[in-house]
Design a protein around this motif. Structure first.
Motif, PDB file in Angstrom:
ATOM      1  N   ARG A 138      63.868 -33.476 -22.077  1.00  0.00           N
ATOM      2  CA  ARG A 138      63.920 -32.398 -21.087  1.00  0.00           C
ATOM      3  C   ARG A 138      64.926 -32.750 -19.988  1.00  0.00           C
ATOM      4  O   ARG A 138      65.626 -31.877 -19.460  1.00  0.00           O
ATOM      5  CB  ARG A 138      62.527 -32.183 -20.494  1.00  0.00           C
ATOM      6  CG  ARG A 138      62.382 -30.917 -19.694  1.00  0.00           C
ATOM      7  CD  ARG A 138      60.952 -30.696 -19.283  1.00  0.00           C
ATOM      8  NE  ARG A 138      60.090 -30.464 -20.446  1.00  0.00           N
ATOM      9  CZ  ARG A 138      58.766 -30.311 -20.364  1.00  0.00           C
ATOM     10  NH1 ARG A 138      58.165 -30.378 -19.178  1.00  0.00           N
ATOM     11  NH2 ARG A 138      58.057 -30.116 -21.446  1.00  0.00           N
ATOM     12  N   LEU A 139      64.993 -34.030 -19.661  1.00  0.00           N
ATOM     13  CA  LEU A 139      66.000 -34.492 -18.703  1.00  0.00           C
ATOM     14  C   LEU A 139      67.407 -34.278 -19.265  1.00  0.00           C
ATOM     15  O   LEU A 139      68.318 -33.848 -18.546  1.00  0.00           O
ATOM     16  CB  LEU A 139      65.768 -35.972 -18.394  1.00  0.00           C
ATOM     17  CG  LEU A 139      66.567 -36.594 -17.250  1.00  0.00           C
ATOM     18  CD1 LEU A 139      66.064 -36.073 -15.912  1.00  0.00           C
ATOM     19  CD2 LEU A 139      66.466 -38.114 -17.286  1.00  0.00           C
ATOM     20  N   HIS A 140      67.575 -34.553 -20.552  1.00  0.00           N
ATOM     21  CA  HIS A 140      68.878 -34.327 -21.192  1.00  0.00           C
ATOM     22  C   HIS A 140      69.231 -32.839 -21.201  1.00  0.00           C
ATOM     23  O   HIS A 140      70.400 -32.471 -21.027  1.00  0.00           O
ATOM     24  CB  HIS A 140      68.853 -34.862 -22.626  1.00  0.00           C
ATOM     25  CG  HIS A 140      68.752 -36.352 -22.707  1.00  0.00           C
ATOM     26  ND1 HIS A 140      68.438 -37.024 -23.856  1.00  0.00           N
ATOM     27  CD2 HIS A 140      68.903 -37.313 -21.751  1.00  0.00           C
ATOM     28  CE1 HIS A 140      68.414 -38.320 -23.634  1.00  0.00           C
ATOM     29  NE2 HIS A 140      68.693 -38.527 -22.356  1.00  0.00           N
ATOM     30  N   ALA A 141      68.225 -31.999 -21.420  1.00  0.00           N
ATOM     31  CA  ALA A 141      68.486 -30.560 -21.414  1.00  0.00           C
ATOM     32  C   ALA A 141      68.975 -30.086 -20.051  1.00  0.00           C
ATOM     33  O   ALA A 141      69.704 -29.087 -19.958  1.00  0.00           O
ATOM     34  CB  ALA A 141      67.225 -29.799 -21.811  1.00  0.00           C
ATOM     35  N   ALA A 142      68.594 -30.794 -18.997  1.00  0.00           N
ATOM     36  CA  ALA A 142      69.086 -30.469 -17.648  1.00  0.00           C
ATOM     37  C   ALA A 142      70.462 -31.064 -17.390  1.00  0.00           C
ATOM     38  O   ALA A 142      70.988 -30.940 -16.278  1.00  0.00           O
ATOM     39  CB  ALA A 142      68.101 -30.971 -16.599  1.00  0.00           C
ATOM     40  N   ARG A 158      63.913 -31.914 -11.284  1.00  0.00           N
ATOM     41  CA  ARG A 158      62.729 -31.087 -10.981  1.00  0.00           C
ATOM     42  C   ARG A 158      63.028 -29.614 -11.214  1.00  0.00           C
ATOM     43  O   ARG A 158      62.171 -28.859 -11.686  1.00  0.00           O
ATOM     44  CB  ARG A 158      62.289 -31.334  -9.536  1.00  0.00           C
ATOM     45  CG  ARG A 158      60.923 -30.759  -9.222  1.00  0.00           C
ATOM     46  CD  ARG A 158      60.420 -31.238  -7.877  1.00  0.00           C
ATOM     47  NE  ARG A 158      59.085 -30.749  -7.619  1.00  0.00           N
ATOM     48  CZ  ARG A 158      57.970 -31.327  -8.051  1.00  0.00           C
ATOM     49  NH1 ARG A 158      58.049 -32.443  -8.740  1.00  0.00           N
ATOM     50  NH2 ARG A 158      56.777 -30.820  -7.782  1.00  0.00           N
ATOM     51  N   GLN A 159      64.240 -29.199 -10.901  1.00  0.00           N
ATOM     52  CA  GLN A 159      64.638 -27.826 -11.155  1.00  0.00           C
ATOM     53  C   GLN A 159      64.666 -27.533 -12.653  1.00  0.00           C
ATOM     54  O   GLN A 159      64.405 -26.402 -13.078  1.00  0.00           O
ATOM     55  CB  GLN A 159      66.016 -27.570 -10.543  1.00  0.00           C
ATOM     56  CG  GLN A 159      66.539 -26.154 -10.723  1.00  0.00           C
ATOM     57  CD  GLN A 159      67.891 -25.981 -10.062  1.00  0.00           C
ATOM     58  OE1 GLN A 159      68.180 -26.587  -9.044  1.00  0.00           O
ATOM     59  NE2 GLN A 159      68.732 -25.158 -10.669  1.00  0.00           N
ATOM     60  N   GLU A 167      59.101 -33.733 -15.217  1.00  0.00           N
ATOM     61  CA  GLU A 167      58.051 -34.283 -14.361  1.00  0.00           C
ATOM     62  C   GLU A 167      58.609 -35.488 -13.607  1.00  0.00           C
ATOM     63  O   GLU A 167      58.644 -36.610 -14.102  1.00  0.00           O
ATOM     64  CB  GLU A 167      56.842 -34.700 -15.205  1.00  0.00           C
ATOM     65  CG  GLU A 167      56.137 -33.559 -15.896  1.00  0.00           C
ATOM     66  CD  GLU A 167      55.289 -32.719 -14.943  1.00  0.00           C
ATOM     67  OE1 GLU A 167      55.306 -33.018 -13.730  1.00  0.00           O
ATOM     68  OE2 GLU A 167      54.630 -31.773 -15.395  1.00  0.00           O
ATOM     69  N   VAL A 168      59.110 -35.238 -12.398  1.00  0.00           N
ATOM     70  CA  VAL A 168      59.634 -36.297 -11.535  1.00  0.00           C
ATOM     71  C   VAL A 168      58.972 -36.161 -10.169  1.00  0.00           C
ATOM     72  O   VAL A 168      58.491 -35.083  -9.795  1.00  0.00           O
ATOM     73  CB  VAL A 168      61.172 -36.213 -11.390  1.00  0.00           C
ATOM     74  CG1 VAL A 168      61.860 -36.486 -12.711  1.00  0.00           C
ATOM     75  CG2 VAL A 168      61.596 -34.857 -10.836  1.00  0.00           C
ATOM     76  N   PRO A 169      58.924 -37.242  -9.381  1.00  0.00           N
ATOM     77  CA  PRO A 169      58.308 -37.150  -8.047  1.00  0.00           C
ATOM     78  C   PRO A 169      59.089 -36.206  -7.138  1.00  0.00           C
ATOM     79  O   PRO A 169      60.312 -36.051  -7.267  1.00  0.00           O
ATOM     80  CB  PRO A 169      58.375 -38.598  -7.528  1.00  0.00           C
ATOM     81  CG  PRO A 169      58.570 -39.441  -8.736  1.00  0.00           C
ATOM     82  CD  PRO A 169      59.331 -38.618  -9.710  1.00  0.00           C
ATOM     83  N   ARG A 170      58.364 -35.600  -6.207  1.00  0.00           N
ATOM     84  CA  ARG A 170      59.020 -34.725  -5.242  1.00  0.00           C
ATOM     85  C   ARG A 170      59.793 -35.549  -4.218  1.00  0.00           C
ATOM     86  O   ARG A 170      59.297 -36.562  -3.722  1.00  0.00           O
ATOM     87  CB  ARG A 170      57.980 -33.847  -4.538  1.00  0.00           C
ATOM     88  CG  ARG A 170      57.475 -32.719  -5.401  1.00  0.00           C
ATOM     89  CD  ARG A 170      56.569 -31.803  -4.611  1.00  0.00           C
ATOM     90  NE  ARG A 170      55.337 -32.472  -4.221  1.00  0.00           N
ATOM     91  CZ  ARG A 170      54.408 -31.916  -3.454  1.00  0.00           C
ATOM     92  NH1 ARG A 170      54.592 -30.703  -2.979  1.00  0.00           N
ATOM     93  NH2 ARG A 170      53.306 -32.571  -3.147  1.00  0.00           N
TER      94      ARG A 170
END
Length: 528
Positions: free
Chosen positions: A322-326, A268-269, A273-276
């Motif tokens: 985007r997850l990979h970029a994190a 999320r940071q 787009e992931v659940p809170r």
């Protein structure tokens, strides 16, 4: 010969082992079935008492029938100089009825026991097997046969009458909810269309619970029984492929829940787009819960295929990148790990198999898993075109390198093999980007090469076991040994390595250290 030597090794243990082994052996007697059933009745576990009686009694009966069919003589009839400890009743040897009864009781009771108690139950089975060899009643192969009979009968009991799911009840989950901190802002109203848990998550169950604020929460219960945590599975992967894919994954339920919560916060940071996340809690001894926002929408694997669905698949792939970029890998992403809400936004709702130890190799593995899942759900052409639209040229080339049976997870390999997807998928991707896919690697050469050290170790053990099997003769020889001569021989043996190091130091033009050169000579001798 191997079996005989193993039998003598246990059968000739010192007399000090007699009392504990003879006592523990009774846990495999037929009377133990009634004893454990009575304990279950005292604890008001009536179903367990019935199942223990059925499993233990059935294993004893099956073992007796197999003994008559196989007609294997006991060790004291086959071999000479067998030590009979205690009162050994005459009878046939294969399989061991004591071990069959103990294994059936452990298998039948396993779903009703905590993890430490399950481990204790199987330790008792091991001790019963060792005891039956020690008293001279059975060969090791008879013990193995008894374990197989008991496990089969206990599993049959579960198959016929079922077994408990061992999930925490609503009361425990409600207590976990009450103890959670409030959210910084209310959850938006959402429906309950989200699938609770992807089917590949064997260690989890999903529960929906109403929050005090508008909207809903997802409670995901995490347990211990995960194949990635099984040491036999991991040892096999390490032995055959020299790679432990699960080495970064925690084992304890609390750690599993906290690991997934950490990935949700980190993703999320990073703008994914992931659940809170609401929080994590330990529930009982063997479960933990991850409490998060519930996303209303349609899982990606339930979308009908049209042009809009293709755009959604490309958006899902971009969310994955985007997850990979994190710095996070998704593990083995499937289509039901993605949910499309009413605004056509794609959410990643499952990160249980993820890791922060991401690199380009693992990122390409995620792409390959998702590509095969799309090909299986829709078509090879759709998967190839969506991959070409979502990835650049280098990304597709890396994806081609991961479309190998050895690189894919076991579940994806089965899907690809059943649908015959890999070869046409690799071909179409190669044509779209003008790249030639590498040849598919065969696991056979890798497996054989890695199994050779194991085979060598087995041969060495087989050669040494006869010496260990006659341990008493070795101990008698050591008692009569002249220790001054033994010390002198050891010193002379060590001196040969020092002399070899000195010779090497004199033969080489460079200056060498005596200690390190001696160590190198010793290592070379062991290698030879």
């Amino acid at each position: 010969m191997f079996e005989v030597n193993a039998f003598r090794l246990v059968n000739q243990l010192p007399p000090a082992f007699a009392a504990p082994l003879l006592g523990m052996m009774q846990f495999g007697a037929l009377a133990a079935v009634g004893l454990f059933a009575a304990v279950a009745l005292v604890g008001r576990r009536h179903r367990l008492a019935r199942y223990l009686t059925l499993g233990g009694g059935g294993a004893w009966l099956v073992a007796k029938i197999m003994q008559v069919v196989v007609d294997q003589e006991p060790p004291d009839i086959v071999l000479r100089h067998v030590s009979l400890h205690g009162s050994v009743a005459p009878g046939l040897a294969f399989p061991s009825t004591h071990v069959a009864v103990a294994a059936a009781l452990a298998t039948t009771a396993a779903p009703y026991l905590s993890r430490p108690n399950r481990r204790l139950a199987w330790w008792l089975v091991d001790v019963v097997g060792v005891a039956r060899v020690y008293v001279g009643a059975h060969f090791p192969i008879d013990v193995i046969g008894g374990v197989g009979v008991g496990w089969a009968v206990g599993s049959l009991v579960h198959l016929l009458v079922g077994s408990p799911r061992r999930l925490p009840g609503a009361k425990a989950l409600g207590a976990a909810l009450r103890d959670l901190p409030p959210l910084p802002d209310p959850l938006p109203p959402r429906g309950t269309n989200e699938r609770a848990v992807p089917p590949q998550e064997r260690s989890a169950e999903g529960h929906l619970a109403q929050n005090a604020e508008p909207g809903q929460l997802m409670l995901k219960v995490v347990g211990r029984d995960d194949i990635g945590a099984d040491w036999l599975y991991r040892a096999w992967r390490l032995l055959v492929f020299r790679r432990d894919d699960e080495r970064q994954r925690p084992r304890d339920p609390r750690e599993l829940a906290e690991h997934e919560a950490y990935l949700l916060l980190l993703a999320r940071q990073g703008g994914v787009e992931v659940p809170r996340l609401v929080g994590t809690r330990l529930v009982g001894e063997e479960h933990a819960v991850v409490v998060r926002e519930s996303i209303a929408g349609t899982p990606l694997d339930e979308l009908p295929m049209d042009e809009a669905a293709k755009r959604v698949i490309v958006d899902a792939w971009q969310q994955l990148h985007r997850l990979h970029a994190a710095g996070i890998t998704c593990g083995s992403p499937t289509l039901d790990a993605f949910v499309v809400d009413g605004e056509r936004r794609v959410w990643i709702v499952e990160l249980a198999g993820g890791s922060t130890a991401g690199d380009q190799h693992r990122f390409a593995h995620d792409d390959a898993e998702l590509c095969v899942a799309i090909a299986q759900r829709h078509s090879v052409e759709v998967a190839a075109r969506c991959a070409a639209a979502a990835l650049d040229h280098d990304g597709v080339v890396a994806l081609l390198g991961q479309l190998q049976p050895l690189s894919l997870s076991a579940r994806t390999r089965r899907v690809a093999r059943r649908g015959r997807l890999l070869i046409p998928l690799r071909s179409q991707l190669g044509q779209l980007v003008g790249a030639e896919p590498a040849a598919i690697a065969s696991p056979t050469r890798v497996a054989v090469r890695n199994l050779l050290p194991l085979l060598g170790a087995l041969v060495a053990v087989n050669l040494l076991l006869p010496q260990v099997g006659h341990a008493q003769a070795t101990l008698d020889a050591l008692r009569q040994a002249r220790w001054t001569w033994l010390l002198a021989l050891c010193a002379a043996a060590i001196a040969t390595y020092i002399a070899a190091a000195v010779s090497l130091m004199g033969a080489v033009g460079r200056r060498l250290e005596l200690g390190r050169t001696t160590a190198a000579q010793l290592a070379a001798a062991f290698t030879n």
